[in-house]
Design a protein around this motif. Structure first.
Motif, PDB file in Angstrom:
ATOM      1  N   ILE A   6       0.722  -1.163  -0.036  1.00 53.26           N
ATOM      2  CA  ILE A   6       0.046  -0.084  -0.041  1.00 53.26           C
ATOM      3  C   ILE A   6       0.885   1.321   0.051  1.00 53.26           C
ATOM      4  O   ILE A   6       0.378   2.117  -0.603  1.00 53.26           O
ATOM      5  CB  ILE A   6      -1.039  -0.129   1.284  1.00 53.26           C
ATOM      6  CG1 ILE A   6      -2.139   0.877   1.005  1.00 53.26           C
ATOM      7  CG2 ILE A   6      -0.379   0.151   2.453  1.00 53.26           C
ATOM      8  CD1 ILE A   6      -3.400   0.610   1.756  1.00 53.26           C
ATOM      9  N   PHE A   7       2.155   1.097   0.765  1.00 51.89           N
ATOM     10  CA  PHE A   7       2.949   2.519   0.691  1.00 51.89           C
ATOM     11  C   PHE A   7       3.610   2.628  -0.889  1.00 51.89           C
ATOM     12  O   PHE A   7       3.767   3.806  -1.111  1.00 51.89           O
ATOM     13  CB  PHE A   7       3.983   2.385   1.593  1.00 51.89           C
ATOM     14  CG  PHE A   7       3.288   2.474   3.105  1.00 51.89           C
ATOM     15  CD1 PHE A   7       2.067   2.718   3.464  1.00 51.89           C
ATOM     16  CD2 PHE A   7       4.157   2.148   4.140  1.00 51.89           C
ATOM     17  CE1 PHE A   7       1.494   2.730   4.724  1.00 51.89           C
ATOM     18  CE2 PHE A   7       3.692   2.293   5.546  1.00 51.89           C
ATOM     19  CZ  PHE A   7       2.372   2.455   5.679  1.00 51.89           C
ATOM     20  N   PHE A  29       3.709  11.218   5.391  1.00 53.50           N
ATOM     21  CA  PHE A  29       2.071  11.233   5.153  1.00 53.50           C
ATOM     22  C   PHE A  29       1.764  11.012   6.464  1.00 53.50           C
ATOM     23  O   PHE A  29       2.439  10.240   7.425  1.00 53.50           O
ATOM     24  CB  PHE A  29       1.653  10.492   4.035  1.00 53.50           C
ATOM     25  CG  PHE A  29       1.913   8.874   4.033  1.00 53.50           C
ATOM     26  CD1 PHE A  29       3.295   8.491   3.530  1.00 53.50           C
ATOM     27  CD2 PHE A  29       1.021   8.159   4.624  1.00 53.50           C
ATOM     28  CE1 PHE A  29       3.484   7.242   3.180  1.00 53.50           C
ATOM     29  CE2 PHE A  29       1.731   6.699   4.497  1.00 53.50           C
ATOM     30  CZ  PHE A  29       2.748   6.421   3.958  1.00 53.50           C
ATOM     31  N   LYS A  30       0.087  11.224   6.637  1.00 54.21           N
ATOM     32  CA  LYS A  30      -0.235  11.273   7.847  1.00 54.21           C
ATOM     33  C   LYS A  30      -0.938   9.736   8.030  1.00 54.21           C
ATOM     34  O   LYS A  30      -1.378   9.260   7.229  1.00 54.21           O
ATOM     35  CB  LYS A  30      -1.387  11.954   8.151  1.00 54.21           C
ATOM     36  CG  LYS A  30      -1.178  13.449   8.219  1.00 54.21           C
ATOM     37  CD  LYS A  30      -2.409  14.421   8.494  1.00 54.21           C
ATOM     38  CE  LYS A  30      -2.081  15.981   8.517  1.00 54.21           C
ATOM     39  NZ  LYS A  30      -3.319  16.725   8.889  1.00 54.21           N
ATOM     40  N   ASP A  31      -0.608   9.016   9.353  1.00 47.42           N
ATOM     41  CA  ASP A  31      -1.163   7.693   9.371  1.00 47.42           C
ATOM     42  C   ASP A  31      -2.507   7.741   9.446  1.00 47.42           C
ATOM     43  O   ASP A  31      -3.235   8.651  10.260  1.00 47.42           O
ATOM     44  CB  ASP A  31      -0.588   7.335  10.752  1.00 47.42           C
ATOM     45  CG  ASP A  31      -0.785   5.706  10.937  1.00 47.42           C
ATOM     46  OD1 ASP A  31       0.362   4.956  11.076  1.00 47.42           O
ATOM     47  OD2 ASP A  31      -1.802   5.271  11.090  1.00 47.42           O
ATOM     48  N   HIS A  33      -4.556   5.943  11.062  1.00 52.35           N
ATOM     49  CA  HIS A  33      -5.163   5.514  12.318  1.00 52.35           C
ATOM     50  C   HIS A  33      -4.225   6.255  13.215  1.00 52.35           C
ATOM     51  O   HIS A  33      -3.682   5.385  14.134  1.00 52.35           O
ATOM     52  CB  HIS A  33      -5.466   3.994  12.680  1.00 52.35           C
ATOM     53  CG  HIS A  33      -6.247   3.352  11.545  1.00 52.35           C
ATOM     54  ND1 HIS A  33      -7.730   3.762  11.695  1.00 52.35           N
ATOM     55  CD2 HIS A  33      -6.232   2.371  10.640  1.00 52.35           C
ATOM     56  CE1 HIS A  33      -8.445   3.024  10.602  1.00 52.35           C
ATOM     57  NE2 HIS A  33      -7.360   1.942  10.105  1.00 52.35           N
ATOM     58  N   HIS A  39       0.733  12.030  13.901  1.00 47.70           N
ATOM     59  CA  HIS A  39       1.295  10.716  13.707  1.00 47.70           C
ATOM     60  C   HIS A  39       1.618  10.518  12.102  1.00 47.70           C
ATOM     61  O   HIS A  39       0.499  10.327  11.420  1.00 47.70           O
ATOM     62  CB  HIS A  39       0.356   9.446  14.176  1.00 47.70           C
ATOM     63  CG  HIS A  39       0.725   8.024  13.935  1.00 47.70           C
ATOM     64  ND1 HIS A  39       0.321   7.035  14.646  1.00 47.70           N
ATOM     65  CD2 HIS A  39       1.908   7.656  13.422  1.00 47.70           C
ATOM     66  CE1 HIS A  39       0.991   6.122  14.330  1.00 47.70           C
ATOM     67  NE2 HIS A  39       2.035   6.267  13.685  1.00 47.70           N
ATOM     68  N   LEU A  41       4.178   9.005   8.879  1.00 45.01           N
ATOM     69  CA  LEU A  41       5.018   7.849   8.446  1.00 45.01           C
ATOM     70  C   LEU A  41       5.910   8.289   7.410  1.00 45.01           C
ATOM     71  O   LEU A  41       5.611   8.988   6.344  1.00 45.01           O
ATOM     72  CB  LEU A  41       4.031   6.730   7.840  1.00 45.01           C
ATOM     73  CG  LEU A  41       3.150   6.139   8.891  1.00 45.01           C
ATOM     74  CD1 LEU A  41       2.045   5.307   8.049  1.00 45.01           C
ATOM     75  CD2 LEU A  41       3.602   5.627   9.904  1.00 45.01           C
ATOM     76  N   HIS A  89       8.623  -0.625  13.609  1.00 46.90           N
ATOM     77  CA  HIS A  89       7.874  -1.877  13.998  1.00 46.90           C
ATOM     78  C   HIS A  89       8.569  -2.878  13.065  1.00 46.90           C
ATOM     79  O   HIS A  89       8.791  -2.764  12.002  1.00 46.90           O
ATOM     80  CB  HIS A  89       6.460  -1.894  13.724  1.00 46.90           C
ATOM     81  CG  HIS A  89       5.657  -1.050  14.415  1.00 46.90           C
ATOM     82  ND1 HIS A  89       4.425  -0.632  14.341  1.00 46.90           N
ATOM     83  CD2 HIS A  89       5.917  -0.118  15.677  1.00 46.90           C
ATOM     84  CE1 HIS A  89       3.951   0.277  15.204  1.00 46.90           C
ATOM     85  NE2 HIS A  89       5.102   0.331  15.990  1.00 46.90           N
ATOM     86  N   HIS A 102       9.042   2.057   7.176  1.00 49.31           N
ATOM     87  CA  HIS A 102       8.466   3.155   7.318  1.00 49.31           C
ATOM     88  C   HIS A 102       8.869   3.574   8.673  1.00 49.31           C
ATOM     89  O   HIS A 102       9.208   2.715   9.522  1.00 49.31           O
ATOM     90  CB  HIS A 102       7.073   3.330   7.268  1.00 49.31           C
ATOM     91  CG  HIS A 102       6.404   2.042   7.914  1.00 49.31           C
ATOM     92  ND1 HIS A 102       6.276   0.832   7.309  1.00 49.31           N
ATOM     93  CD2 HIS A 102       5.637   1.991   9.071  1.00 49.31           C
ATOM     94  CE1 HIS A 102       5.651   0.019   8.302  1.00 49.31           C
ATOM     95  NE2 HIS A 102       5.241   0.767   9.191  1.00 49.31           N
TER      96      HIS A 102
HETATM   97  P1  AMP Z   1       3.285  -0.802  11.002  1.00 47.75           P
HETATM   98  O1  AMP Z   1       2.519  -1.273  12.131  1.00 47.75           O
HETATM   99  O2  AMP Z   1       4.752  -0.230  11.494  1.00 47.75           O
HETATM  100  O3  AMP Z   1       3.389  -1.714   9.630  1.00 47.75           O
HETATM  101  O4  AMP Z   1       2.525   0.521  10.604  1.00 47.75           O
HETATM  102  C1  AMP Z   1       1.527   0.656   9.317  1.00 47.75           C
HETATM  103  C2  AMP Z   1       0.777   1.868   9.765  1.00 47.75           C
HETATM  104  O5  AMP Z   1       0.244   2.301   8.404  1.00 47.75           O
HETATM  105  C3  AMP Z   1      -0.204   1.784  10.577  1.00 47.75           C
HETATM  106  O6  AMP Z   1      -0.078   2.648  11.706  1.00 47.75           O
HETATM  107  C4  AMP Z   1      -1.380   1.927   9.782  1.00 47.75           C
HETATM  108  O7  AMP Z   1      -2.586   2.708  10.774  1.00 47.75           O
HETATM  109  C5  AMP Z   1      -0.886   2.972   8.698  1.00 47.75           C
HETATM  110  N1  AMP Z   1      -1.618   2.957   7.111  1.00 47.75           N
HETATM  111  C6  AMP Z   1      -2.075   1.659   6.886  1.00 47.75           C
HETATM  112  N2  AMP Z   1      -2.691   1.918   5.582  1.00 47.75           N
HETATM  113  C7  AMP Z   1      -2.484   3.238   5.418  1.00 47.75           C
HETATM  114  C8  AMP Z   1      -2.926   4.451   4.455  1.00 47.75           C
HETATM  115  N3  AMP Z   1      -3.690   3.974   3.231  1.00 47.75           N
HETATM  116  N4  AMP Z   1      -2.537   5.592   4.819  1.00 47.75           N
HETATM  117  C9  AMP Z   1      -1.990   5.971   5.826  1.00 47.75           C
HETATM  118  N5  AMP Z   1      -1.321   5.220   6.587  1.00 47.75           N
HETATM  119  C10 AMP Z   1      -1.868   3.968   6.557  1.00 47.75           C
END
Ligand code: AMP
Length: 114
Positions: A6-7, A29-31, A33, A39, A41, A89, A102
């Motif tokens: 997705i990234f 970009f903004k997370d 959630h 927050h 990334l 993570h 990320h």
């Molecule tokens: P991780 O657990 O380190 O792999 O974190 C992945 C992060 O990506 C999570 O905090 C999600 O909320 C975030 N995330 C997933 N899909 C998207 C998206 N389409 N746009 C922004 N953030 C996302």
């Protein structure tokens, strides 16, 4: 390359994201959630800098975490954010869900526009 994450799709502007910073090397970009008032990334954009996880780093990609940290530091300074957390993570057991390296940037301070 194996299937895009997705990234990759955010990087390639195939799906929308709230982008807060971009240059030739890095996108932030903004997370979707958020777990803090701010927050973000940070990801590396170049294909040669792609690495799924810290666990997959090689000599060729060892510079990427430092690149992300440096851009996050600059971003914080430019936005007057004086306190923040930076996190990777690592692996499913470490809570990693997206296998495109990320850097999480979390702060109790809000961005000025938010
Ligand atoms: P991780 O657990 O380190 O792999 O974190 C992945 C992060 O990506 C999570 O905090 C999600 O909320 C975030 N995330 C997933 N899909 C998207 C998206 N389409 N746009 C922004 N953030 C996302």
């Amino acid at each position: 390359m194996t299937e895009k994450t997705i990234f990759h799709r955010i990087r390639d502007k195939e799906i929308p994201a709230s982008i807060v910073y971009e240059d030739d090397e890095v996108l932030a970009f903004k997370d979707i959630h958020p777990k803090a008032p701010t927050h973000l990334l940070f990801i590396a954009k170049k294909d040669e800098d792609f690495v799924p996880s810290i666990d997959d780093l090689t000599e060729e990609t060892a510079h990427v975490p430092g690149l992300l940290i440096r851009k996050a530091q600059k971003f914080a300074q430019e936005h007057g954010i004086t306190g923040y957390q930076l996190k990777f993570h690592v692996g499913k057991g470490g809570g990693q869900e997206v296998f495109y390296l990320h850097l999480h940037f979390l702060s109790e301070q809000k961005l000025a526009d938010d």
